[in-house]
Design an enzyme around this catalytic site. Structure first.
Site, mmCIF file in Angstrom:
data_model
loop_
_atom_site.group_PDB
_atom_site.id
_atom_site.type_symbol
_atom_site.label_atom_id
_atom_site.label_comp_id
_atom_site.label_asym_id
_atom_site.label_seq_id
_atom_site.Cartn_x
_atom_site.Cartn_y
_atom_site.Cartn_z
ATOM 1 N N LYS A 119 0.838 -1.216 0.000
ATOM 2 C CA LYS A 119 0.000 0.000 0.000
ATOM 3 C C LYS A 119 0.872 1.265 0.000
ATOM 4 C CE LYS A 119 -2.090 -1.367 3.807
ATOM 5 N NZ LYS A 119 -1.359 -2.638 3.958
ATOM 6 N N THR A 120 1.859 1.291 0.902
ATOM 7 C CA THR A 120 2.740 2.470 0.979
ATOM 8 C C THR A 120 3.494 2.639 -0.335
ATOM 9 O OG1 THR A 120 3.024 1.952 3.316
ATOM 10 C CG2 THR A 120 4.563 3.548 2.365
ATOM 11 N N ASP A 132 -1.191 6.395 6.939
ATOM 12 C CA ASP A 132 -1.181 4.946 7.121
ATOM 13 C C ASP A 132 -2.052 4.606 8.342
ATOM 14 O OD1 ASP A 132 -0.488 2.400 6.526
ATOM 15 O OD2 ASP A 132 1.582 2.519 7.224
ATOM 16 N N THR A 134 -5.450 -1.627 7.152
ATOM 17 C CA THR A 134 -5.520 -3.092 7.152
ATOM 18 C C THR A 134 -6.916 -3.524 7.601
ATOM 19 O OG1 THR A 134 -4.648 -3.001 9.395
ATOM 20 C CG2 THR A 134 -3.082 -3.500 7.648
ATOM 21 N N ARG A 176 6.437 -8.167 1.714
ATOM 22 C CA ARG A 176 7.319 -7.790 2.833
ATOM 23 C C ARG A 176 7.883 -9.024 3.515
ATOM 24 N NH1 ARG A 176 4.521 -4.304 6.577
ATOM 25 N NH2 ARG A 176 5.173 -2.509 5.368
HETATM 26 P P1 ADP Z 1 2.179 -1.928 3.190
HETATM 27 O O1 ADP Z 1 2.210 -0.422 3.123
HETATM 28 O O2 ADP Z 1 0.978 -2.515 2.514
HETATM 29 O O3 ADP Z 1 2.362 -2.474 4.578
HETATM 30 P P2 ADP Z 1 4.673 -1.718 1.730
HETATM 31 O O4 ADP Z 1 4.267 -0.900 0.554
HETATM 32 O O5 ADP Z 1 5.424 -1.029 2.818
HETATM 33 O O6 ADP Z 1 3.407 -2.484 2.339
HETATM 34 O O7 ADP Z 1 5.519 -2.958 1.163
HETATM 35 C C1 ADP Z 1 6.541 -3.585 1.906
HETATM 36 C C2 ADP Z 1 7.676 -3.978 1.003
HETATM 37 O O8 ADP Z 1 7.256 -5.057 0.180
HETATM 38 C C3 ADP Z 1 8.126 -2.884 0.041
HETATM 39 O O9 ADP Z 1 9.152 -2.112 0.569
HETATM 40 C C4 ADP Z 1 8.623 -3.662 -1.154
HETATM 41 O O10 ADP Z 1 9.967 -4.046 -0.990
HETATM 42 C C5 ADP Z 1 7.775 -4.907 -1.139
HETATM 43 N N1 ADP Z 1 6.641 -4.833 -2.077
HETATM 44 C C6 ADP Z 1 5.349 -4.567 -1.745
HETATM 45 N N2 ADP Z 1 4.561 -4.660 -2.838
HETATM 46 C C7 ADP Z 1 5.368 -4.988 -3.863
HETATM 47 C C8 ADP Z 1 5.135 -5.253 -5.250
HETATM 48 N N3 ADP Z 1 3.910 -5.219 -5.758
HETATM 49 N N4 ADP Z 1 6.197 -5.570 -6.034
HETATM 50 C C9 ADP Z 1 7.436 -5.639 -5.503
HETATM 51 N N5 ADP Z 1 7.716 -5.435 -4.203
HETATM 52 C C10 ADP Z 1 6.699 -5.105 -3.384
#
Ligand code: ADP
Length: 332
Positions: free
Chosen positions: A63-64, A108, A157, A216
């Site tokens: 998401k981030t 977030d 989430t 992640r």
């Molecule tokens: P969330 O905000 O949903 O908790 P993040 O965007 O922080 O997740 O993602 C965590 C890590 O996972 C990112 O830093 C990246 O390395 C990896 N990641 C997430 N989504 C992808 C994707 N679609 N393709 C490649 N790597 C991804």
């Protein structure tokens, strides 16, 4: 596998290096990417800020990363905060008044914004107005400030915990799904290259399968497998070192961790396989019900190991098989 030139130094740098910085590196979630491109292009054509966007989905699904990619594509400055970091109305007001035209505000854990703060957001999102109360008692008066055009991107989430008024103010809501095995493998393969680690294809498969369908987690396991290989003087991650690294972390080949097994075994042994209510289950595990619902259950449900029914949680047959246990009817 060729070694990459980029050699990040510590874990924090590693995490930054592994975060996709261009759309092509963002694997999967194709429909969402397609829709975002349309929204972005349309906003750019009209020379306007984009509509407010909500991303929902489990932690670590990207998401981030999506929010940052959107900001980059819009050429926008991004300001980042989170629901729990906003303690008082003043915190929100300060952030909003510091926005410049075209900025993206990323919040977030939006489900943890408290209701008073949410109420400041409504007019800000709808009509770019900040209502402030100045002073107290009879001399208090309300002040309306006009805000610059901005886009709120919120991530959560727990979509069901967002209030209806907040949810309805987003122009688009996207729900991120768990990734399929091929996509996770692509992510692990690309990230191994970035880290400059040689890997055997079988080891990529082992890591990807245990990654809980979550990028992640895949990154975390890759880093631990790299540690294991390095400490054991192996010049690459082979199948054996990947498996041994997982075994040391008590993670099985489907990514189940000790807490997952504890949860399944509690339902099986203490509640005869279920159904058992969430509160009872949480009490029996001395665990917070939110943690069970948010963190443990979604992946177990994705695997088809447990089911939420109207009478409570039930462990399904394939979970017994996976754990090598007999079902209640088969116990004799
Ligand atoms: P969330 O905000 O949903 O908790 P993040 O965007 O922080 O997740 O993602 C965590 C890590 O996972 C990112 O830093 C990246 O390395 C990896 N990641 C997430 N989504 C992808 C994707 N679609 N393709 C490649 N790597 C991804």
């Amino acid at each position: 596998m060729p070694r990459a030139t980029k050699q990040p130094q510590d874990d924090l740098n590693v995490d930054q290096a592994l975060r996709p910085s261009i759309w092509d590196e963002y694997v999967g979630q194709e429909k969402i990417k397609e829709n975002l491109h349309i929204i972005i292009e349309a906003a750019k054509k009209r020379n306007e800020s984009m509509d407010h966007i909500l991303f929902c989905g489990q932690a670590g699904l990207g998401k981030t990363t999506l929010a940052l990619l959107v900001a980059k594509e819009m050429g926008a400055q991004v300001k980042i905060t989170s629901g729990p970091a906003l303690e008082k109305s003043g915190d929100m007001a300060a952030i909003l008044t510091n926005l410049d035209a075209g900025d993206i505000l990323f919040i977030d854990e939006a489900h943890r914004i408290n209701r008073t703060i949410e109420e400041i957001l409504y007019p800000a999102m709808e009509s770019r107005t900040l209502h402030l109360m100045v002073g107290k008692g009879p001399s208090a008066r309300s002040l309306n400030l006009e805000l610059p055009p901005f886009t709120l991107i919120a991530a959560t989430t727990r979509e069901n915990l967002l209030s209806n008024p907040l949810r309805s103010r987003f122009g688009a809501t996207f729900r991120l799904e768990y990734y399929n095995l091929d996509d996770i493998k692509k992510i692990v393969e690309r990230n191994a290259k970035i880290l400059g680690i040689d890997t055997e294809p079988e080891s990529l498969e082992v890591i990807a399968k245990a990654a809980r369908a979550t990028p992640r987690v895949a990154n975390r396991l890759l880093k631990r497998a790299r540690d294991y290989a390095e400490v054991n003087d192996r010049n690459k991650i082979d199948k054996e070192s990947a498996e041994q690294a997982l075994a040391l972390l008590e993670i099985d080949h489907l990514g189940l961790e000790p807490h997952d097994r504890k949860l399944l075994e509690a339902i099986i042994y203490k509640f005869n396989g279920g159904p058992v209510g969430l509160n009872t289950l949480a009490a029996s595990l001395s665990e917070d019900r939110g943690v069970i619902e948010d963190i443990y259950e979604p992946y177990l449900m994705k695997l088809g190991f447990i089911q939420r029914t109207s009478t409570g949680r039930v462990v399904l047959p394939i979970a017994y098989e996976h754990l090598g246990l007999k079902r209640p009817g088969e116990l004799l």
